[in-house]
Design an enzyme around this catalytic site. Structure first.
Site, PDB file in Angstrom:
ATOM      1  CE  LYS A 105      34.173  36.489  39.615  1.00 20.49           C
ATOM      2  NZ  LYS A 105      35.247  37.317  40.228  1.00 20.49           N
ATOM      3  CD  GLU A 127      26.958  33.192  42.471  1.00 17.97           C
ATOM      4  OE1 GLU A 127      25.909  32.834  41.894  1.00 17.97           O
ATOM      5  OE2 GLU A 127      28.093  33.148  41.944  1.00 17.97           O
ATOM      6  CB  SER A 385      42.011  37.009  37.434  1.00 21.23           C
ATOM      7  OG  SER A 385      42.356  37.547  38.696  1.00 21.23           O
TER       8      SER A 385
HETATM    9  C1  LIG Z   1      36.086  36.795  41.208  1.00 28.46           C
HETATM   10  C2  LIG Z   1      37.501  36.998  40.936  1.00 28.46           C
HETATM   11  C3  LIG Z   1      38.473  36.016  41.236  1.00 28.46           C
HETATM   12  C4  LIG Z   1      38.158  34.749  41.967  1.00 28.46           C
HETATM   13  O1  LIG Z   1      37.309  33.870  41.312  1.00 28.46           O
HETATM   14  P1  LIG Z   1      37.833  32.553  40.592  1.00 28.46           P
HETATM   15  O2  LIG Z   1      36.600  31.818  40.263  1.00 28.46           O
HETATM   16  O3  LIG Z   1      38.703  31.817  41.589  1.00 28.46           O
HETATM   17  O4  LIG Z   1      38.599  32.961  39.406  1.00 28.46           O
HETATM   18  C5  LIG Z   1      39.793  36.251  40.869  1.00 28.46           C
HETATM   19  N1  LIG Z   1      40.155  37.408  40.269  1.00 28.46           N
HETATM   20  C6  LIG Z   1      39.263  38.378  39.985  1.00 28.46           C
HETATM   21  C7  LIG Z   1      39.746  39.621  39.313  1.00 28.46           C
HETATM   22  C8  LIG Z   1      37.912  38.208  40.302  1.00 28.46           C
HETATM   23  O5  LIG Z   1      37.039  39.194  40.015  1.00 28.46           O
END
Ligand SMILES: *Cc1c(COP(=O)(O)O)cnc(C)c1O
Length: 400
Positions: A105, A127, A385
């Site tokens: 993010k 948000e 992620s």
């Molecule tokens: C917020 C988040 C997501 C989901 O958001 P996307 O916009 O689909 O990437 C996925 N993995 C993590 C670690 C997150 O914090």
């Protein structure tokens, strides 16, 4: 689910996918700018500002420098020898979990904060659902000396008190979104409503590839650094080749879009993984929510349905419009996994590789693990992620 249903079509290498959206902000039949008249101007202003910044080598250089010296990029690519042996699939992880604030993010937020600064805005509004995007935005606001207001559903505030405290520690004001079900979709509604009244001085820092144009495009561009790096890193590891499969979890779809950009022009299969309880593409129908047209979970009356998943970060009833287009064209496929498969994948990665990952990306691994017999011998690049620190208390409650 039968084993055969895991088979994924071999993509024909497409042209023109994941480029610029049309003049009306569309990817095929999806996207657009479905906002109240008062927000048309701010969206146009943002589109122009982003176009000019993204074409400006000085802006690019400033952002790259921030990503390197503040967020810790490039993130490494890890080869998982133990896991690969266990699954019979060669697994490579793109380590977005190692970024500052613990997920992908920060890539988007630093881009938007730098852009807001260039536009002369003095505050950020955002948000947040589970709080990860709120924390990242509050972090960037602190860095840039900007005010920050974060809308969060009342129910989420109650269940994510640690992230609420983090945001306050970082100097942000957390406002409770009391409408609807008190979750992410309500926080987006109230953040947009607030933006109408303060758009002169404030930038709306949206957290995924959703919302009205230019957000889905802009956020994807700010996340494409994941795909660009991974393409280069995997080429080094694979003698100039590309992985057979690139897989990522999909909530709004920003981390998936980011890594897909690096491989959309190759023969790699692109797979997005949604939670079974929030499978907007697999189980939704096209509709309009939060400013754009995309697949969406709706009830029989056309009302937006609540998503439900073990992972609060994927609890979103919609999906970014470009994913709907990638699904419609067949360039990417979208799979669903259940909460129990996710828990199993989460513990598998910890045990085999010593990595406690976020529950969101455990969805992607859950699919790899289930589809392992079809994937035997292939190379899979998985976008990790985020890190799992935020999820260990919840897992202790379930597994303790
Ligand atoms: C917020 C988040 C997501 C989901 O958001 P996307 O916009 O689909 O990437 C996925 N993995 C993590 C670690 C997150 O914090």
């Amino acid at each position: 689910m039968t084993e055969l249903s895991e088979a994924i079509p071999v993509p024909s290498v497409p042209s023109g996918l994941m480029g610029e959206p049309s003049a009306s902000g569309r990817f095929g039949d999806f996207g657009g700018v479905y906002v109240p008249e008062t927000l048309i101007g701010p969206c146009q202003e943002l589109d122009q500002a982003f176009r000019s910044a993204w074409g400006d080598p000085i802006f690019r250089e400033e952002l790259n420098s921030l990503l390197a010296t503040y967020a810790g990029r490039p993130s490494p690519l890890s080869e998982c020898l133990n896991l690969s042996k266990e699954l019979g699939v060669r697994v490579l992880l793109k380590r977005e979990d190692l970024n500052h604030t613990g997920s992908h993010k920060i890539n988007n937020v630093l881009g938007q904060a730098l852009l807001a600064n260039r536009m002369g805005k003095t505050s950020l509004v955002a948000e947040t659902g589970a709080g990860q995007h709120g924390v990242a935005t509050a972090t960037a606001a602190a860095l840039f000396g900007m005010d920050c207001v974060v809308y969060m559903g009342s129910v989420d505030i109650a269940r994510q008190e640690l992230n609420v405290f983090r945001m306050r520690l970082l100097g942000a004001e957390v406002r409770s979104a009391e409408s609807g079900s008190g979750t992410l979709k309500d926080a987006v509604n109230e953040a947009m409503r607030h933006w109408v009244s303060v758009s002169e001085s404030s930038h709306y820092c949206l957290g995924s590839v959703m919302g009205p144009h230019p957000y889905p495009w802009m956020v994807r561009e700010f996340q494409r650094v994941i795909g660009d790096e991974a393409r280069h890193q995997s080429a080094e590891l694979l003698d100039g080749g590309v992985p057979d499969v690139v897989v990522a979890s999909v909530g709004g779809g920003s981390n998936a879009a980011g890594i897909f950009t690096g491989f959309v022009d190759t023969a790699a299969q692109l797979v997005g993984v949604e939670p079974a309880g929030g499978a907007a593409i697999s189980r939704g129908v096209p509709g309009i929510v939060h400013g754009s047209r995309s697949y969406l979970l709706q009830d029989e009356w056309g009302q937006v349905q609540e998503a439900e998943s073990i992972s609060a970060g994927l609890d979103y009833p919609g999906v970014g419009p470009e994913h709907s287009h990638l699904a419609a064209t067949g360039r990417a496929v979208y799979k669903q996994v259940t909460d129990s498969e996710v828990i199993e994948a989460f513990t598998l990665l910890a045990r085999t590789e010593g990595i406690i990952c976020a529950l969101e990306c455990a969805h992607a691994l859950a699919w790899v693990s289930r589809a392992r017999s079809e994937l035997q011998g292939s190379t899979v690049l998985l976008n990790l992620s985020g890190r799992g620190d935020k999820d260990v208390a919840q897992m202790m409650g379930l597994l303790g």
